[in-house]
Design an enzyme around this catalytic site. Structure first.
Site, short mmCIF file in Angstrom:
data_model
loop_
_atom_site.label_atom_id
_atom_site.label_comp_id
_atom_site.label_asym_id
_atom_site.label_seq_id
_atom_site.Cartn_x
_atom_site.Cartn_y
_atom_site.Cartn_z
N HIS A 32 -67.89 6.70 -9.68
CA HIS A 32 -66.69 7.60 -10.67
C HIS A 32 -65.00 7.75 -9.60
O HIS A 32 -64.70 8.40 -9.90
CB HIS A 32 -67.00 9.23 -10.04
N GLN A 45 -65.59 8.94 -20.80
CA GLN A 45 -65.81 9.92 -19.60
C GLN A 45 -65.15 9.89 -17.82
O GLN A 45 -64.04 10.58 -17.89
CB GLN A 45 -67.39 10.97 -19.65
N PHE A 46 -65.85 7.99 -18.22
CA PHE A 46 -65.25 7.87 -16.77
C PHE A 46 -64.62 6.71 -16.79
O PHE A 46 -65.26 6.15 -17.41
CB PHE A 46 -65.61 7.98 -14.86
N ALA A 47 -63.42 5.94 -16.19
CA ALA A 47 -62.95 4.75 -16.17
C ALA A 47 -64.42 4.04 -16.22
O ALA A 47 -65.13 3.07 -16.49
CB ALA A 47 -62.12 4.28 -15.81
N ASP A 48 -65.37 4.40 -15.19
CA ASP A 48 -66.66 3.10 -14.87
C ASP A 48 -67.29 3.39 -15.64
O ASP A 48 -68.28 2.33 -15.64
CB ASP A 48 -66.51 3.78 -13.42
N TYR A 49 -67.00 3.60 -17.09
CA TYR A 49 -68.68 3.81 -17.92
C TYR A 49 -68.16 2.81 -19.40
O TYR A 49 -68.72 2.49 -20.00
CB TYR A 49 -68.52 5.52 -18.51
N SER A 71 -73.23 7.08 -25.51
CA SER A 71 -73.61 4.74 -26.39
C SER A 71 -71.42 4.95 -25.78
O SER A 71 -71.44 5.17 -26.93
CB SER A 71 -74.11 5.18 -26.74
N GLU A 72 -70.98 4.48 -24.29
CA GLU A 72 -69.24 3.89 -24.21
C GLU A 72 -69.74 2.94 -25.38
O GLU A 72 -68.89 2.54 -26.46
CB GLU A 72 -69.55 3.52 -23.37
N PRO A 78 -70.14 -1.43 -20.47
CA PRO A 78 -70.82 -1.53 -21.61
C PRO A 78 -69.93 -1.41 -22.69
O PRO A 78 -70.65 -2.05 -24.32
CB PRO A 78 -71.91 -0.04 -21.83
N GLU A 122 -68.37 11.60 -25.30
CA GLU A 122 -69.33 12.25 -24.34
C GLU A 122 -69.28 13.89 -24.21
O GLU A 122 -67.67 13.56 -23.65
CB GLU A 122 -69.80 11.80 -23.73
#
Length: 337
Positions: free
Chosen positions: A129, A82-86, A59-60, A89, A29
């Site tokens: 984040h 983009q962030f490990a938190d994402y 869309s991870e 999915p 992204e």
């Protein structure tokens, strides 16, 4: 040698790898024209074109699934989440597909993908984040998990990851992107340009997986850490005056157990430090291994310093964040035993 921030070192690793191998592709992204939210991919699309560095939809699961297909086809995707938190999915694709391709195909196929993820807190990013999900990956057979603590290692480890035939989770502590943060949030930021590990070799080089580094030799207690907590541990050792040996794991999976055992056998004391929540954190695995292999050398029980068992709190960030005071208290307490 060139003075680099960790962001620049990560970018240099991708640049070197893309120049050496046309099969290396970078996507995620906003990583193309925009250069990534942290600018880690800035300039790569202009240099290598839109077919080798390009933007993906938000869309991870789709990003990682596409990377797996590319890898099966013969490409070497280096993907940014983009962030490990994402990554949640995409967790099914990572653990059920990427991690198992070699096993399921009896070695006929491999999955040479790298999943770059900015990780950890210290930037007032709040609960979505700031997470440190490394333990969710170290539990999965077939993955390798890497966490650098400085620009020199970041570049060498990322090149090793891109050249590895199996999937690598590459966690980048974002609080270290621009300097060696030691946990003192109320002090001026120290830049990598003022740190020896900001001197990064030009061109191609690798840092091997499964080999920890002793950042500070000592004889009183072994402190095991990775990522941002390496610098926090070093600060705590200096401020308490305790002769602590600080080990930077660098590679969580594979793990350099030999270095850990040799150090704890020498010091007889061990403190494990990580930013992730305490319960079932990666430190629990390390503590179990120390107990198993160093039992007769231990003078006192192993201690852990970690994040709270709560979602990452925005308002109480610096209470949650294991800083030098909390680590220093653990060092002082363990020396009383």
């Amino acid at each position: 040698m060139t003075r680099m921030t960790m962001i620049e070192a990560v970018r240099s690793a991708m640049d070197v790898s893309m120049a050496r191998d046309d099969d290396v592709v970078v996507f995620g992204e906003d990583v193309g024209y925009f250069g990534g939210v942290f600018r880690a991919t800035q300039g790569l699309q202009a240099k290598y074109g839109r077919t080798r560095c390009f933007d993906a939809p938000i869309s991870e699961s789709g990003i990682v699934g596409t990377a797996i297909g590319m890898a099966a086809y013969g490409l070497k995707p280096c993907v940014e989440i983009q962030f490990a938190d994402y990554m949640y999915p995409a967790y099914d694709q990572i653990t059920q597909e990427a991690a198992r391709i070699r096993y399921r195909s009896n070695g006929d196929f491999t999955c040479p993908i790298v999943l770059r993820m900015p990780t950890g807190g210290g930037i007032f990013g709040g609960q979505t984040h700031s997470q440190s999900p490394e333990a969710l990956f170290t539990h999965v057979c077939g993955l390798k998990v890497i966490v650098p603590s400085n620009p020199v290692d970041a570049k060498g480890l990322l090149i090793s990851a891109i050249e590895d035939p199996d999937p690598v989770i590459f966690l980048e502590p974002k609080r270290l992107y621009n300097g060696p943060f030691d946990g003192h949030h109320d002090r001026p930021v120290v830049p990598w340009s003022a740190h020896a590990l900001g001197d990064v070799p030009d061109g191609h080089y690798t840092v091997p997986f499964g080999k920890a580094e002793i950042r500070r030799p000592g004889s009183d207690v072994t402190v095991i850490a990775y990522g941002t907590m390496v610098h926090v541990a070093l600060a705590a050792a200096e401020e308490t005056g305790i002769d602590a040996e600080v080990i930077d794991l660098r590679s969580l999976l594979p793990l350099d157990l030999d270095t850990i055992v040799q150090s704890v056998s020498k010091t007889g004391r061990c403190v494990m430090v990580h930013e992730a929540t305490l319960t079932s954190g990666f430190g629990a695995e390390v503590v179990a291994l120390v107990q198993e292999h160093c039992f007769y050398h231990l003078e006192v029980p192993v201690m852990r310093v970690a994040g709270w068992d709560t979602p990452y709190p925005h308002a109480q960030e610096w209470d949650y964040f294991p800083g030098p005071l909390r680590v220093g208290k653990a060092l002082q307490d363990i020396m009383k035993g």
